[in-house]
Design an enzyme around this catalytic site. Structure first.
Site, PDB file in Angstrom:
ATOM      1  N   GLU A  99       0.856  -1.197   0.000  1.00 48.58           N
ATOM      2  CA  GLU A  99       0.000   0.000   0.000  1.00 48.58           C
ATOM      3  C   GLU A  99       0.889   1.244   0.000  1.00 48.58           C
ATOM      4  OE1 GLU A  99      -3.453   1.532   0.716  1.00 48.58           O
ATOM      5  OE2 GLU A  99      -3.530   1.336   2.897  1.00 48.58           O
ATOM      6  N   ASP A 100       0.372   2.321  -0.571  1.00 44.60           N
ATOM      7  CA  ASP A 100       1.151   3.560  -0.588  1.00 44.60           C
ATOM      8  C   ASP A 100       1.168   4.224   0.791  1.00 44.60           C
ATOM      9  OD1 ASP A 100      -1.546   4.218  -0.738  1.00 44.60           O
ATOM     10  OD2 ASP A 100      -1.319   5.735  -2.294  1.00 44.60           O
ATOM     11  N   ASP A 103      -3.548   5.622   6.334  1.00 45.37           N
ATOM     12  CA  ASP A 103      -4.009   6.877   6.931  1.00 45.37           C
ATOM     13  C   ASP A 103      -4.979   6.506   8.069  1.00 45.37           C
ATOM     14  OD1 ASP A 103      -4.353   9.681   7.035  1.00 45.37           O
ATOM     15  OD2 ASP A 103      -6.019   9.629   5.644  1.00 45.37           O
ATOM     16  N   PHE A 152      -0.778  16.210   3.948  1.00 47.20           N
ATOM     17  CA  PHE A 152      -1.213  15.596   2.687  1.00 47.20           C
ATOM     18  C   PHE A 152      -0.026  15.531   1.755  1.00 47.20           C
ATOM     19  CE2 PHE A 152      -3.410  14.924  -1.290  1.00 47.20           C
ATOM     20  CZ  PHE A 152      -4.340  13.977  -0.910  1.00 47.20           C
ATOM     21  N   ARG A 165       1.501  12.061  -9.455  1.00 43.92           N
ATOM     22  CA  ARG A 165       1.920  10.670  -9.238  1.00 43.92           C
ATOM     23  C   ARG A 165       3.317  10.411  -9.813  1.00 43.92           C
ATOM     24  NH1 ARG A 165      -2.482   7.607  -7.446  1.00 43.92           N
ATOM     25  NH2 ARG A 165      -4.514   8.211  -8.266  1.00 43.92           N
TER      26      ARG A 165
HETATM   27  P1  IMP Z   1      -7.156   5.116   4.656  1.00 45.27           P
HETATM   28  O1  IMP Z   1      -8.248   4.167   4.277  1.00 45.27           O
HETATM   29  O2  IMP Z   1      -7.681   6.327   5.359  1.00 45.27           O
HETATM   30  O3  IMP Z   1      -6.024   4.472   5.397  1.00 45.27           O
HETATM   31  O4  IMP Z   1      -6.604   5.716   3.301  1.00 45.27           O
HETATM   32  C1  IMP Z   1      -5.588   5.155   2.589  1.00 45.27           C
HETATM   33  C2  IMP Z   1      -5.585   5.694   1.188  1.00 45.27           C
HETATM   34  O5  IMP Z   1      -5.944   7.084   1.171  1.00 45.27           O
HETATM   35  C3  IMP Z   1      -4.191   5.632   0.594  1.00 45.27           C
HETATM   36  O6  IMP Z   1      -3.998   4.409  -0.073  1.00 45.27           O
HETATM   37  C4  IMP Z   1      -4.186   6.815  -0.343  1.00 45.27           C
HETATM   38  O7  IMP Z   1      -4.691   6.442  -1.602  1.00 45.27           O
HETATM   39  C5  IMP Z   1      -5.125   7.814   0.297  1.00 45.27           C
HETATM   40  N1  IMP Z   1      -4.366   8.808   1.051  1.00 45.27           N
HETATM   41  C6  IMP Z   1      -4.200   8.878   2.398  1.00 45.27           C
HETATM   42  N2  IMP Z   1      -3.418   9.899   2.725  1.00 45.27           N
HETATM   43  C7  IMP Z   1      -3.070  10.510   1.563  1.00 45.27           C
HETATM   44  C8  IMP Z   1      -2.227  11.625   1.255  1.00 45.27           C
HETATM   45  O8  IMP Z   1      -1.618  12.289   2.118  1.00 45.27           O
HETATM   46  N3  IMP Z   1      -2.096  11.919  -0.070  1.00 45.27           N
HETATM   47  C9  IMP Z   1      -2.734  11.221  -1.055  1.00 45.27           C
HETATM   48  N4  IMP Z   1      -3.503  10.170  -0.804  1.00 45.27           N
HETATM   49  C10 IMP Z   1      -3.681   9.806   0.495  1.00 45.27           C
END
Ligand code: IMP
Length: 177
Positions: A99-100, A103, A152, A165
């Site tokens: 995963e990238d 959050d 962010f 990207r």
């Molecule tokens: P989560 O479900 O809240 O953990 O969100 C995870 C996903 O939200 C990541 O795989 C990203 O695609 C997106 N995301 C979370 N934080 C950022 C950020 O700072 N920049 C861009 N995308 C984000």
């Protein structure tokens, strides 16, 4: 898209060194595997998967899954939908979910549940970035590239409204309007 600038946070060389170190740990963990299925979460993990996979020496297959929880905004919604599923089954396979960013943790938690239900042998996760202060679901990826504060970020596969990207480094978005 709001007017913004990107301030560099983690440079290319720092990322490359960390990716190599993560690959060494993952290689050691899965040293006895017959096949490791590396699953990249689209779209944000595509660059990370490409770099990480090329540093692995265990036998690897690569697949992708797209699960969306974000629109064009900077806030997470709680809903996770599978937009593109895997091409192959993973029953009895060793799996590394890549995963990238973790959050709130909702995306990773939902995707892990989905994959676990398919009966992999071992299922581990690796996230390039972790924002632990934002977590709403209790989970910790086995491997994390960098812990970052609540900002962010974009670059190295990660977008703001589908932009940035292709930036080779990771930066923070600063709005200027
Ligand atoms: P989560 O479900 O809240 O953990 O969100 C995870 C996903 O939200 C990541 O795989 C990203 O695609 C997106 N995301 C979370 N934080 C950022 C950020 O700072 N920049 C861009 N995308 C984000």
């Amino acid at each position: 898209m709001r007017r913004h600038v990107v301030d560099e946070m983690i440079g290319e060389e720092t990322i490359a060194a960390r990716v190599a170190a993560l690959a060494a740990e993952i290689d050691a963990h899965f040293a006895d595997t017959e096949k490791l299925v590396v699953i990249g979460l689209l779209r944000g993990a595509f660059v990370f998967v490409a770099d990480l996979a090329r540093k692995l020496t265990v036998p690897v297959e690569i697949d992708f899954l797209e699960a969306s929880s974000y629109g064009n905004a900077t806030e997470s919604s709680r809903e996770v939908r599978v937009l593109k599923d895997l091409r192959a089954g993973i029953e009895g396979c060793d799996v590394l979910l890549v995963e990238d960013i973790v959050d709130t943790g909702h995306t990773l938690s939902a995707v892990l549940a989905l994959l676990r239900a398919r009966g992999p042998a071992r299922l581990e996760t690796c996230a390039l970035l972790d924002k632990p202060s934002r977590r709403e679901v209790a989970l910790t990826p086995r491997w994390v590239g960098f812990e970052i504060p609540d900002a962010f970020v974009v670059g190295y596969g990660i977008d703001y409204a589908q932009r940035h990207r292709n930036r080779p480094a990771i930066g923070t978005v600063r709005f200027i309007d």
